[in-house]
Design an enzyme around this catalytic site. Structure first.
Site, PDB file in Angstrom:
ATOM      1  N   CYS A   1      10.850  35.542  46.765  1.00  0.00           N
ATOM      2  CA  CYS A   1      10.511  35.728  45.356  1.00  0.00           C
ATOM      3  C   CYS A   1       9.252  36.582  45.213  1.00  0.00           C
ATOM      4  CB  CYS A   1      10.308  34.362  44.689  1.00  0.00           C
ATOM      5  SG  CYS A   1      10.229  34.466  42.890  1.00  0.00           S
TER       6      CYS A   1
ATOM      7  N   CYS B   1      17.517  33.903  38.976  1.00  0.00           N
ATOM      8  CA  CYS B   1      18.313  34.928  39.679  1.00  0.00           C
ATOM      9  C   CYS B   1      19.129  34.366  40.842  1.00  0.00           C
ATOM     10  CB  CYS B   1      17.409  36.048  40.169  1.00  0.00           C
ATOM     11  SG  CYS B   1      16.370  35.609  41.589  1.00  0.00           S
TER      12      CYS B   1
ATOM     13  N   CYS C   1      17.374  29.713  50.877  1.00  0.00           N
ATOM     14  CA  CYS C   1      16.979  28.381  51.354  1.00  0.00           C
ATOM     15  C   CYS C   1      17.964  27.888  52.407  1.00  0.00           C
ATOM     16  CB  CYS C   1      16.930  27.388  50.192  1.00  0.00           C
ATOM     17  SG  CYS C   1      16.485  25.720  50.746  1.00  0.00           S
TER      18      CYS C   1
ATOM     19  N   CYS D   1      11.859  30.797  50.324  1.00  0.00           N
ATOM     20  CA  CYS D   1      12.022  30.978  48.878  1.00  0.00           C
ATOM     21  C   CYS D   1      10.804  31.697  48.325  1.00  0.00           C
ATOM     22  CB  CYS D   1      12.216  29.628  48.193  1.00  0.00           C
ATOM     23  SG  CYS D   1      10.870  28.442  48.489  1.00  0.00           S
TER      24      CYS D   1
ATOM     25  N   CYS E   1      46.975  52.700  55.556  1.00  0.00           N
ATOM     26  CA  CYS E   1      46.191  53.009  56.750  1.00  0.00           C
ATOM     27  C   CYS E   1      45.319  54.239  56.539  1.00  0.00           C
ATOM     28  CB  CYS E   1      47.112  53.209  57.949  1.00  0.00           C
ATOM     29  SG  CYS E   1      47.601  51.636  58.627  1.00  0.00           S
TER      30      CYS E   1
ATOM     31  N   THR F   1      43.007  48.297  55.063  1.00  0.00           N
ATOM     32  CA  THR F   1      41.667  48.388  55.648  1.00  0.00           C
ATOM     33  C   THR F   1      40.824  49.459  54.964  1.00  0.00           C
ATOM     34  OG1 THR F   1      42.553  49.880  57.298  1.00  0.00           O
ATOM     35  CG2 THR F   1      42.371  47.547  57.897  1.00  0.00           C
TER      36      THR F   1
ATOM     37  N   PHE G   1      51.029  52.156  52.390  1.00  0.00           N
ATOM     38  CA  PHE G   1      50.312  53.278  51.798  1.00  0.00           C
ATOM     39  C   PHE G   1      48.818  53.121  52.040  1.00  0.00           C
ATOM     40  CE2 PHE G   1      53.773  53.472  48.283  1.00  0.00           C
ATOM     41  CZ  PHE G   1      54.628  54.159  49.146  1.00  0.00           C
TER      42      PHE G   1
END
Lengths: 460, 424
Positions: free
Chosen positions: B355, B384, B391, B351, B137, B203, B135
């Site tokens: 930020c 966060c 990094c 970083c 595609c 998909t 069910f």
């Protein structure tokens, strides 16, 4: 260390032309690094972290925005990448081939501190500039409207060309005076052939000149065909990019005997030779020196078919000005490097060199270089001197008096803008102090051009 | 050694790695190669009614990333384009020769009971272990009112599932399309219809790229392109979330899940199983590297299970699903701060700039011996994780908990929640 065996002197001088087949010459003087293809360039480009305040940029004398041009490569925008490069360094193509990147940008790459290989910045720069030069619309530089100002540039090497190109963009008209029959300076005459194959130096010169407003008068030598005073009178400004015309001497007897040659002269002959098979090549060759010129001549003479090449340097490996990469290249080309060897005596027979005697050396307790008294002799059919080049000030003298101030080291004294002690005269490149590198010369030429342009606009 | 035996909806396989219904399972030749390589099972490429469909040339599109091929992949291929008879004979033979492997047959016929009854009778003769209802595609077949055209209407899912249960004793896997707003509706419909398991995700509707020379979507078919089904590593996060939603949904009644979506390594598989998957289905990774990858998958999963002390897949199945919560159940008092290890820092500054430009200006920069030194400003750091993610050095930036002594407090309990103020 045990004393090396005394080698016999050389009784049958063996110098020959045509030691190799045509195919071997082509292979030996072809491209030393195969260039990156599109896919590998993208993969390599993706290794760049796009650092903030990137250390590689700070390490580049011309401050190319390296992360930006690499990011442009990664997105399939090689033309834009080349523009970023050439706007900062008009000889970015040559520099990508000849820069000691392992001591400049690539040495600063943050990946080194991650115990990884640095991003191949030099190879990527070459990829971008090659892609650009292969395009029909390669020329993106334009000239501002004509200013009517005329500027004389002496020397068509990297410093002079960079200076002229920048000034031409500003709308000035430039005349370059060049003593040799071709432009490009050391890129044309001095750099090892396998670093700039396929006539790259001339292609780059053509690109630089195609911006317009620059003409070159060849065969014009300062002090002979033209004088500084006349240039100052006839032009609104003068830039001196004279390079280094002299070479240091060994200071031992017999330097003028046959078979003892200046490396710089030989490399020039090699670079200008139509047929490399016509160059005389010894079977046993000794090179004296520890810089990149010494490496260049040692590798090239080996690649011309010399059987046995030794590079002898009076101090240790840590003192060599040749980079580690260059030394490894020499060693993988089967050049033997002998450190702590001071040339003492040239051995000759029938007016031709047959060998050279070295004394082992060391640093004494005061750090001064001294001989140990032990000697050894190497048989040699050819001995190359590559112990540094010097600035020849005579073209800048009037009746033996310097027209402008020189530094203690005997180079032209310039301020941060490249201005000399003589008003209206600027200088840059190897004739001034600083690193004797193409990239440094370009930086010097560009810097002076900006100062000249500013001075001329203020003058009106 | 961990036991990788996989049992799901009455189907047993020696390991949980199945090849999804797709080109790699289109015929006996491929499936035998897969079993020889060590795959635990296959879902045979979707069978339909005769005459078989006809496929176009130029079928796959891909999203490459930074010189790495196939971060995402899409296709505009339809179901099997070989006659039903040929497929059924091959399925029967393969199952007979490989009795220990899971043989699931994917089906897609028009949405009427008769059509389903007919094909089920024929499929049952092959000796297969189960059927999977396609069910999902999103391209081509949906224009013929099949595939995701069915999967997007929960009632159809329920009805077709119940027809299949009515007309066959085979376990029924219902393959769900992610091209809906809430995966729970089709999943619950499948459960309602009597599904023995759900398989997801199929998909995702997509255009992988635009060909800027032709000015058409990729893959270009003679100057134009159609939307196709997106899969591969890029879709894994979407699949994980949908699986977790079903795993924790009471109305889905712990329906077994066959997890699909970008699974390329043992670790991906472990994550799917931890969120509640029974078997896992793979396609893109096999299409990219060949069947041999299953060796890495089984070995990696087994080694990891040994290290963790899990003896069977059931020992860790669904453990992470228990910790999948709504946002309003998170701890508002949890506080972490970034810390940069100066020993590991390579001075790339990513970083700082991340930020500075896009977050909270909580990483300062100062020159020290000609190098940039980056330091977290604790009072500005909101924890966060952005700096840690950008990094490039593993373990250089860590997020460390601030011991504030405060209890676990959800948003629903938080006095800062306006809803709480009103009631106060």
């Amino acid at each position: 260390m045990s004393k090396p065996a005394e080698l016999p002197a050389n009784n049958d001088v063996d110098i020959k032309t045509g030691r190799l087949t045509q195919k071997q010459y082509e292979e030996n003087f072809g491209d030393i690094h195969p260039p990156l293809d599109q896919n590998n360039a993208v993969i390599e480009a993706s290794r760049c972290y796009f650092c903030f305040d990137a250390p590689c940029v700070a390490a580049c004398p011309t401050s190319i925005d390296i992360p930006l041009f690499i990011r442009k490569i990664s997105t399939g925008n090689a033309k834009g990448a080349a523009k970023t490069i050439l706007e900062a360094n008009i000889m970015g193509g040559a520099c990508s081939r000849v820069c000691p990147v392992e001591e400049l940008c690539e040495q600063a790459c943050v990946r080194n501190t991650q115990s990884e290989k640095p991003v191949k910045i030099g190879q990527l720069q070459r990829f971008a500039t090659d892609e650009l030069f292969a395009r029909k619309d390669a020329q993106f530089f334009t000239r501002k409207k004509p200013t009517g100002k005329k500027i004389a540039v002496v020397g068509a090497g990297p410093a002079g060309l960079a200076c002229a190109h920048k000034l031409a963009q500003e709308g000035h008209d430039i005349t370059i005076f060049e003593a040799k029959p071709k432009a490009g300076g050391l890129n044309e005459y001095g750099i090892a052939a396998y670093k700039v194959p396929d006539n790259f130096a001339q292609k780059e010169v053509d690109y630089i000149l195609s911006v317009g407003g620059i003409k070159i008068e060849f065969g014009k030598s300062l002090g002979k065909d033209i004088t500084l005073e006349a240039l100052r009178k006839d032009y609104d400004a003068v830039f001196l990019g004279l390079g280094l015309a002299g070479v240091n001497a060994l200071g031992i007897d017999g330097e003028d005997i046959e078979g003892v040659e200046d490396a710089v002269d030989y490399i020039e002959a090699l670079r200008t030779a139509k047929d490399k098979a016509k160059l005389p090549v010894g079977r046993r060759v000794v090179v004296i020196g520890g810089g990149n010129t010494a490496i260049d001549i040692a590798i090239q003479i080996k690649r011309l078919g010399a059987e046995d090449v030794t590079l002898a340097y009076r101090r240790g490996p840590e003192h060599m000005s040749a980079t580690e990469w260059e030394c490894e290249l020499a060693q993988t080309n089967d050049v033997r490097i002998r450190h702590w060897s001071m040339p003492k005596k040239l051995v000759s027979a029938g007016g031709h060199v047959t060998g050279i005697t070295f004394e082992h050396s060391k640093l004494d307790s005061n750090g001064k270089l001294t001989g140990t008294g032990e000697t050894y002799t190497l048989p040699a059919d050819q001995v190359f001197k590559a112990i540094g080049q010097t600035f020849v000030p005579s073209p800048l003298q009037d009746n033996g008096k310097d027209l402008l101030q020189l530094t203690k080291k005997g180079r032209i004294d310039v301020d941060a803008d490249g201005a000399t002690s003589l008003s209206g005269v600027w200088a840059g490149g190897d004739c001034t102090e600083g690193q004797d590198l193409t990239v440094a010369a370009v930086a010097g030429g560009k810097k002076a051009a900006i100062a000249i342009d500013r001075a001329l606009r203020e003058k009106k | 050694m961990a036991d990788l035996t996989c049992k799901i909806a009455g189907v047993t396989s020696p390991n949980p790695f199945w090849l999804a219904s797709a080109p790699p399972t289109d015929k006996e030749y491929n499936v035998v190669r897969a079993f020889e390589a060590g795959w635990g099972g296959v879902v045979w490429k979707t069978l339909g009614e005769d005459p078989p469909v006809v496929n176009v040339s130029s079928r796959y599109g891909a999203t490459h990333y930074n010189g790495t091929k196939i971060m995402g992949f899409n296709n505009i291929e339809l179901i099997t384009d070989r006659p039903l008879d040929v497929n059924l004979k091959e399925i029967e033979r393969v199952k007979k020769n490989w009795p220990d492997r899971a043989m699931v047959v994917s089906l897609m016929v028009p949405c009427n009971e008769d059509a389903w009854q007919k094909i089920l009778k024929r499929v049952e003769t092959t000796g297969c272990d189960a059927i999977e209802l396609n069910f999902g595609c999103p391209h081509g077949m949906s224009e013929r009112q099949m595939g995701s055209a069915v999967g997007q209407v929960p009632e159809y899912i329920r009805d077709v599932t119940s027809w299949c249960k009515k007309h066959s004793d085979l376990p029924v896997f219902v393959k769900l399309t992610p091209n809906i707003t809430n995966i729970l509706y089709p999943a619950r419909a499948a459960v309602e219809g009597g599904a023995d398991a759900v398989s997801l995700i199929n998909t995702i509707n997509s255009i992988t790229a635009v060909n800027l020379d032709v000015m058409a979507p990729e893959p270009v078919v003679n100057g134009v392109g159609a939307h196709g089904g997106y899969c591969g590593p890029a879709v894994k996060p979407i699949a994980l979330c949908m699986i977790a939603e079903i795993a924790r949904d009471a109305a889905c009644k712990s329906v077994p899940i066959s997890g699909i979506g970008g699974i390329s390594t043992w670790r991906d598989a472990a994550e799917f199983i931890a969120l509640g998957s029974g078997s896992v289905q793979v396609c893109t990774a096999a299409m990219h590297h060949g069947f041999k990858i299953v060796e890495e998958m089984t070995d990696g999963l087994s080694n990891w299970m040994d290290e963790k002390g899990y003896k069977t897949l059931d020992d860790f199945r669904g453990l992470a699903a228990k910790n999948f919560r709504n946002w309003n159940q998170l701890d508002m008092n949890y506080d972490i701060k970034a810390k940069i290890d100066p020993e590991k820092c390579i001075n790339c500054g990513l970083c700082h700039i991340a930020c500075e430009d896009t977050s909270h200006q909580a990483i300062s920069v100062a020159k020290q011996d000609g190098k940039n030194v980056f330091t977290v400003v604790d009072q500005d750091c909101v924890g966060c994780n952005l700096c840690m993610h950008v990094c490039p050095v593993d373990g250089c930036i860590t997020m460390n908990r601030v011991d504030n002594g405060k209890p676990y407090m959800t948003w629903n309990e938080d006095p800062r929640n306006p809803a709480n103020k009103k009631s106060a």
